[in-house]
Write a protein that holds these residues in place. Structure first.
Motif, PDB file in Angstrom:
ATOM      1  N   VAL A   1       0.827  -1.207   0.000  1.00 43.01           N
ATOM      2  CA  VAL A   1       0.000   0.000   0.000  1.00 43.01           C
ATOM      3  C   VAL A   1       0.860   1.255   0.000  1.00 43.01           C
ATOM      4  N   TRP A   2       1.914   1.285   0.806  1.00 40.41           N
ATOM      5  CA  TRP A   2       2.774   2.468   0.852  1.00 40.41           C
ATOM      6  C   TRP A   2       3.542   2.649  -0.454  1.00 40.41           C
ATOM      7  N   SER A   3       3.902   1.572  -1.098  1.00 36.39           N
ATOM      8  CA  SER A   3       4.562   1.700  -2.401  1.00 36.39           C
ATOM      9  C   SER A   3       3.628   2.332  -3.426  1.00 36.39           C
ATOM     10  N   VAL A   4       2.402   1.888  -3.460  1.00 39.05           N
ATOM     11  CA  VAL A   4       1.423   2.483  -4.369  1.00 39.05           C
ATOM     12  C   VAL A   4       1.159   3.933  -3.988  1.00 39.05           C
ATOM     13  N   TYR A   5       1.081   4.202  -2.684  1.00 40.44           N
ATOM     14  CA  TYR A   5       0.803   5.580  -2.235  1.00 40.44           C
ATOM     15  C   TYR A   5       1.930   6.531  -2.627  1.00 40.44           C
ATOM     16  N   LEU A   6       3.174   6.107  -2.487  1.00 40.37           N
ATOM     17  CA  LEU A   6       4.300   6.968  -2.857  1.00 40.37           C
ATOM     18  C   LEU A   6       4.327   7.227  -4.368  1.00 40.37           C
TER      19      LEU A   6
ATOM     20  N   ALA B   1      -5.596  23.440  -2.822  1.00 36.88           N
ATOM     21  CA  ALA B   1      -5.955  22.338  -3.708  1.00 36.88           C
ATOM     22  C   ALA B   1      -4.991  21.178  -3.565  1.00 36.88           C
ATOM     23  N   VAL B   2      -3.707  21.467  -3.418  1.00 34.38           N
ATOM     24  CA  VAL B   2      -2.717  20.398  -3.226  1.00 34.38           C
ATOM     25  C   VAL B   2      -2.981  19.648  -1.934  1.00 34.38           C
ATOM     26  N   THR B   3      -3.340  20.375  -0.870  1.00 37.16           N
ATOM     27  CA  THR B   3      -3.641  19.719   0.414  1.00 37.16           C
ATOM     28  C   THR B   3      -4.865  18.830   0.300  1.00 37.16           C
ATOM     29  N   ALA B   4      -5.896  19.312  -0.395  1.00 36.56           N
ATOM     30  CA  ALA B   4      -7.109  18.514  -0.557  1.00 36.56           C
ATOM     31  C   ALA B   4      -6.827  17.252  -1.349  1.00 36.56           C
ATOM     32  N   VAL B   5      -6.020  17.357  -2.403  1.00 41.50           N
ATOM     33  CA  VAL B   5      -5.680  16.180  -3.202  1.00 41.50           C
ATOM     34  C   VAL B   5      -4.850  15.202  -2.387  1.00 41.50           C
ATOM     35  N   SER B   6      -3.949  15.703  -1.548  1.00 40.24           N
ATOM     36  CA  SER B   6      -3.103  14.829  -0.723  1.00 40.24           C
ATOM     37  C   SER B   6      -3.939  14.056   0.288  1.00 40.24           C
ATOM     38  N   ILE B   7      -4.910  14.744   0.923  1.00 42.34           N
ATOM     39  CA  ILE B   7      -5.779  14.063   1.900  1.00 42.34           C
ATOM     40  C   ILE B   7      -6.647  13.020   1.211  1.00 42.34           C
ATOM     41  N   ALA B   8      -7.161  13.380   0.046  1.00 44.34           N
ATOM     42  CA  ALA B   8      -8.011  12.430  -0.686  1.00 44.34           C
ATOM     43  C   ALA B   8      -7.225  11.198  -1.104  1.00 44.34           C
ATOM     44  N   SER B   9      -6.004  11.384  -1.591  1.00 48.64           N
ATOM     45  CA  SER B   9      -5.190  10.233  -1.982  1.00 48.64           C
ATOM     46  C   SER B   9      -4.828   9.369  -0.780  1.00 48.64           C
TER      47      SER B   9
ATOM     48  N   LEU C   1      -4.629   4.446   1.361  1.00 52.29           N
ATOM     49  CA  LEU C   1      -4.246   3.798   2.617  1.00 52.29           C
ATOM     50  C   LEU C   1      -5.429   3.279   3.418  1.00 52.29           C
ATOM     51  N   VAL C   2      -6.619   3.826   3.197  1.00 48.38           N
ATOM     52  CA  VAL C   2      -7.802   3.385   3.950  1.00 48.38           C
ATOM     53  C   VAL C   2      -8.813   2.710   3.034  1.00 48.38           C
ATOM     54  N   GLY C   3      -9.153   3.369   1.945  1.00 51.94           N
ATOM     55  CA  GLY C   3     -10.198   2.827   1.074  1.00 51.94           C
ATOM     56  C   GLY C   3      -9.784   1.578   0.328  1.00 51.94           C
ATOM     57  N   ALA C   4      -8.550   1.535  -0.155  1.00 53.99           N
ATOM     58  CA  ALA C   4      -8.118   0.374  -0.928  1.00 53.99           C
ATOM     59  C   ALA C   4      -8.123  -0.913  -0.110  1.00 53.99           C
ATOM     60  N   PRO C   5      -7.570  -0.943   1.126  1.00 48.99           N
ATOM     61  CA  PRO C   5      -7.664  -2.185   1.913  1.00 48.99           C
ATOM     62  C   PRO C   5      -9.093  -2.608   2.222  1.00 48.99           C
ATOM     63  N   ILE C   6      -9.983  -1.619   2.474  1.00 47.07           N
ATOM     64  CA  ILE C   6     -11.383  -1.950   2.747  1.00 47.07           C
ATOM     65  C   ILE C   6     -12.034  -2.584   1.518  1.00 47.07           C
ATOM     66  N   ALA C   7     -11.809  -1.977   0.368  1.00 46.65           N
ATOM     67  CA  ALA C   7     -12.383  -2.521  -0.865  1.00 46.65           C
ATOM     68  C   ALA C   7     -11.824  -3.903  -1.180  1.00 46.65           C
TER      69      ALA C   7
ATOM     70  N   VAL D   1       1.736   7.197  -6.410  1.00 45.51           N
ATOM     71  CA  VAL D   1       0.621   8.093  -6.720  1.00 45.51           C
ATOM     72  C   VAL D   1       0.921   9.500  -6.241  1.00 45.51           C
ATOM     73  N   THR D   2       1.571   9.641  -5.081  1.00 43.74           N
ATOM     74  CA  THR D   2       1.901  10.966  -4.562  1.00 43.74           C
ATOM     75  C   THR D   2       2.873  11.697  -5.481  1.00 43.74           C
ATOM     76  N   LEU D   3       3.861  10.971  -5.979  1.00 43.98           N
ATOM     77  CA  LEU D   3       4.797  11.589  -6.925  1.00 43.98           C
ATOM     78  C   LEU D   3       4.083  12.035  -8.201  1.00 43.98           C
ATOM     79  N   GLY D   4       3.189  11.188  -8.696  1.00 49.80           N
ATOM     80  CA  GLY D   4       2.438  11.572  -9.885  1.00 49.80           C
ATOM     81  C   GLY D   4       1.546  12.768  -9.658  1.00 49.80           C
ATOM     82  N   LEU D   5       0.895  12.815  -8.497  1.00 48.21           N
ATOM     83  CA  LEU D   5       0.034  13.955  -8.186  1.00 48.21           C
ATOM     84  C   LEU D   5       0.832  15.220  -7.959  1.00 48.21           C
TER      85      LEU D   5
END
Length: 317
Positions: free
Chosen positions: A33-38, A55-63, A68-74, A40-44
């Motif tokens: 999960v952290w590998s995917v998050y990093l 806007a950058v803060t909102a995108v960071s919180i959403a990602s 880190l939370v939604g993907a494991p639940i899904a 995606v963060t670099l891309g964003l």
């Protein structure tokens, strides 16, 4: 093993996952999960370079929430309790009744996992798992779930030794409905390992199990029958009934070896029915059992049958 009772009152024997295997599964999930998050963060960061700070803060919180939370639940919802780490370690999340989890179970586990694992670096989850009898963390307690092991090494199955030939069919009329499965398991374990036990300890264990079996059936054994032979005879009768119930006459034929004779005669004797025109040989035994007395009776005065009192089990001289 953990006894889990389903909604249909069926007891399931599940082996809960302990802290080492669960920690390894969580570690694998966090690495992925952290590998995917990093990534995606670099891309964003490149994509949102022209946006303002809000806007950058909102995108960071959403990602953060989505990855880190939604993907494991899904993933746990769609795979019915198997994340990548759990799949690699042979684990699975199930409900308290042994059924597959749903979205609400995965949501509660994921929300509590943010506090237990991410914010406290897994300290709270480790302490809760060590304290819990079944190794559950707080997310499992609130969600009503349990992490169990799916891949369990197969144990070597030992065959139950057959009873003496003169006891085959002697317990055909015995009522075994009140004997619990736990007592059958103890008797089977004793019979398969009786030769490995000390003679004195083995005799005491056999007498204790036989007394418990007599208390459950309400019928004393034939006079002079040793405790180990009595256990073997009743166990063989139970196996014969189960084979008859499951496979009919074909299953009874497969039990022919229990009687100690071959062919169709052995199959008939296995269910306690005498073969026409055949008298089974009497095997040498420490105490010869009475041939005419049925189970739990002894001849009384005047040729009538009277119930024989239970005198306990004494080893042959």
């Amino acid at each position: 093993m953990s006894d889990v009772v389903t909604g249909d009152a069926v007891v399931l024997g599940l082996q809960p996952a302990r802290l080492p295997s669960r920690a390894l599964a969580v570690l694998i999930d966090l690495v992925v999960v952290w590998s995917v998050y990093l990534l995606v963060t670099l891309g964003l960061a490149v994509a949102t370079a022209s946006l303002d700070e809000a806007a950058v803060t909102a995108v960071s919180i959403a990602s953060f929430l989505l990855i880190l939370v939604g993907a494991p639940i899904a993933l746990e919802t769609l795979s019915h309790g198997r994340s990548l780490g759990k799949l690699a370690c042979g684990l699975r999340v199930v409900r308290d009744d042994g059924g597959p989890i749903r979205f609400r179970h995965a949501l509660v586990r994921g929300a509590m996992g943010v506090v237990e694992i991410l914010m406290t670096f897994g300290v709270v989850a480790c302490v809760a798992s060590l304290v819990s009898e079944r190794g559950r963390r707080l997310g499992d307690v609130f969600a009503g779930t349990l992490v169990v092991r799916e891949r369990i090494p197969a144990a070597r199955v030992l065959a139950v030794p057959p009873p003496p030939p003169w006891l085959v069919g002697r317990f055909a009329g015995l009522d075994l409905s009140a004997v619990p499965e736990s007592l059958w398991l103890e008797i089977r374990q004793y019979l398969t390992r009786a030769r490995e036990l000390d003679p004195v300890v083995g005799r005491q264990l056999a007498e204790r199990l036989a007394d418990e079996l007599v208390a459950r059936t309400g019928t004393p054994p034939p006079p002079g029958v040793p405790a180990d032979a009595y256990l073997a005879g009743v166990t063989a009768e139970r196996q014969t009934r189960e084979a008859r119930r499951a496979f009919g006459s074909a299953g009874v034929t497969g039990m022919a070896g229990v009687a100690g004779v071959g062919g169709a005669v052995g199959a008939v004797e296995a269910v306690g029915m005498p073969a026409p025109g055949f008298v089974p040989p009497v095997a040498p035994s420490p105490v010869a059992p009475p041939a005419a007395a049925p189970v739990g009776t002894s001849p009384g005065a005047g040729g009538q049958e009277a119930t024989a009192p239970a005198t306990g089990f004494a080893p042959p001289a």
